[in-house]
Design a protein around this motif. Sequence first.
Motif, PDB file in Angstrom:
ATOM      1  N   UNK A  74       0.852  -1.193   0.000  1.00 44.05           N
ATOM      2  CA  UNK A  74       0.000   0.000   0.000  1.00 44.05           C
ATOM      3  C   UNK A  74       0.880   1.233   0.000  1.00 44.05           C
ATOM      4  N   UNK A  75       0.929   1.921  -1.129  1.00 45.94           N
ATOM      5  CA  UNK A  75       1.729   3.129  -1.262  1.00 45.94           C
ATOM      6  C   UNK A  75       1.313   3.879  -2.519  1.00 45.94           C
ATOM      7  N   UNK A  76       1.695   5.139  -2.589  1.00 49.83           N
ATOM      8  CA  UNK A  76       1.427   5.973  -3.767  1.00 49.83           C
ATOM      9  C   UNK A  76      -0.050   5.999  -4.144  1.00 49.83           C
ATOM     10  N   UNK A  77      -0.932   5.906  -3.153  1.00 51.19           N
ATOM     11  CA  UNK A  77      -2.362   5.982  -3.427  1.00 51.19           C
ATOM     12  C   UNK A  77      -2.963   4.708  -3.971  1.00 51.19           C
ATOM     13  N   UNK A  78      -2.243   3.588  -3.836  1.00 52.00           N
ATOM     14  CA  UNK A  78      -2.751   2.303  -4.314  1.00 52.00           C
ATOM     15  C   UNK A  78      -2.579   1.234  -3.249  1.00 52.00           C
ATOM     16  N   UNK A  79      -3.497   0.288  -3.258  1.00 49.22           N
ATOM     17  CA  UNK A  79      -3.375  -0.901  -2.407  1.00 49.22           C
ATOM     18  C   UNK A  79      -3.443  -2.124  -3.312  1.00 49.22           C
ATOM     19  N   UNK A  80      -2.423  -2.974  -3.245  1.00 53.03           N
ATOM     20  CA  UNK A  80      -2.352  -4.162  -4.093  1.00 53.03           C
ATOM     21  C   UNK A  80      -2.209  -5.402  -3.233  1.00 53.03           C
ATOM     22  N   UNK A  81      -3.114  -6.368  -3.429  1.00 53.37           N
ATOM     23  CA  UNK A  81      -3.088  -7.620  -2.674  1.00 53.37           C
ATOM     24  C   UNK A  81      -3.064  -8.802  -3.641  1.00 53.37           C
ATOM     25  N   UNK A  82      -1.924  -9.451  -3.814  1.00 58.99           N
ATOM     26  CA  UNK A  82      -1.831 -10.585  -4.743  1.00 58.99           C
ATOM     27  C   UNK A  82      -2.695 -11.758  -4.299  1.00 58.99           C
ATOM     28  N   UNK A  83      -3.325 -12.415  -5.271  1.00 56.64           N
ATOM     29  CA  UNK A  83      -4.108 -13.615  -4.978  1.00 56.64           C
ATOM     30  C   UNK A  83      -3.538 -14.846  -5.678  1.00 56.64           C
ATOM     31  N   UNK A  84      -2.740 -14.646  -6.714  1.00 58.15           N
ATOM     32  CA  UNK A  84      -2.101 -15.771  -7.412  1.00 58.15           C
ATOM     33  C   UNK A  84      -0.811 -15.280  -8.050  1.00 58.15           C
ATOM     34  N   UNK A  85       0.291 -15.996  -7.794  1.00 59.01           N
ATOM     35  CA  UNK A  85       1.596 -15.616  -8.329  1.00 59.01           C
ATOM     36  C   UNK A  85       2.348 -16.841  -8.802  1.00 59.01           C
TER      37      UNK A  85
END
Length: 228
Positions: A74-85
């Motif tokens: 969570x940074x630069x106005x975005x939140x990213x949560x991986x679900x598959x990698x």
Amino acid sequence: MKKKMVAMMLASMMALGTIGCGGSDNGKQVESQKEISAEEKAEEEKEEQEEKPEEAAEQKEEETDDSTTGEVVEENGLRKEPVATNKELNLEGEVGPFKYIIEGVQVSKLTATTDEMAQMLGIEKDKEVALVAVNASAENTTTDTLSFYLGQATLTTNTKEQVESDMLLSEYIEGEFLGNVKHSGNLVYILKNSKAEDVTNLTLHVDAPHNENFENVGEEVKIDITLN
């Protein structure tokens, strides 16, 4: 200038290679260790030796887990949560004189947490969308100057979306190849009408490579990716 700087930061954030467990201290301060006697030190070393097999098993399990998911960023106005990698996808193929590799893929939940970032990406603030990041490379195996626009691949999904890569978030992959060169980068796609958990199959569609006279030197490419 500000938009360009933000774009560079976002591209780094979205790059598949930066996704992982991250630092072990998570920014926390590490307390200094107190002095201990030689006897206590020997006892601690003995205990550490006994715990090593268990710790190794836990570490191996963590590494396995990291192959399918990643940390929340969570940074630069975005939140990213991986679900598959899958960092070791390594789908290889050839088309005409070109060799290409899809090295890794990640699907994440993405949310813009500021109005500025939502406007920049063309999504609603605080509304979760799906994000697809793909690591890819291509190589011209001849001495001729040829073109193969892997970086302009169109993405289709099992959720029935068709999208182009986001130019702001993606790492540009050069489409013109001099003889015997290789280009690589990250392609990032935003799926505005899909939930990340529902995305299980991806297909990249790439135009046929061509020479300087715009004559095709291969066929159109379709690359299927299945997420476990």
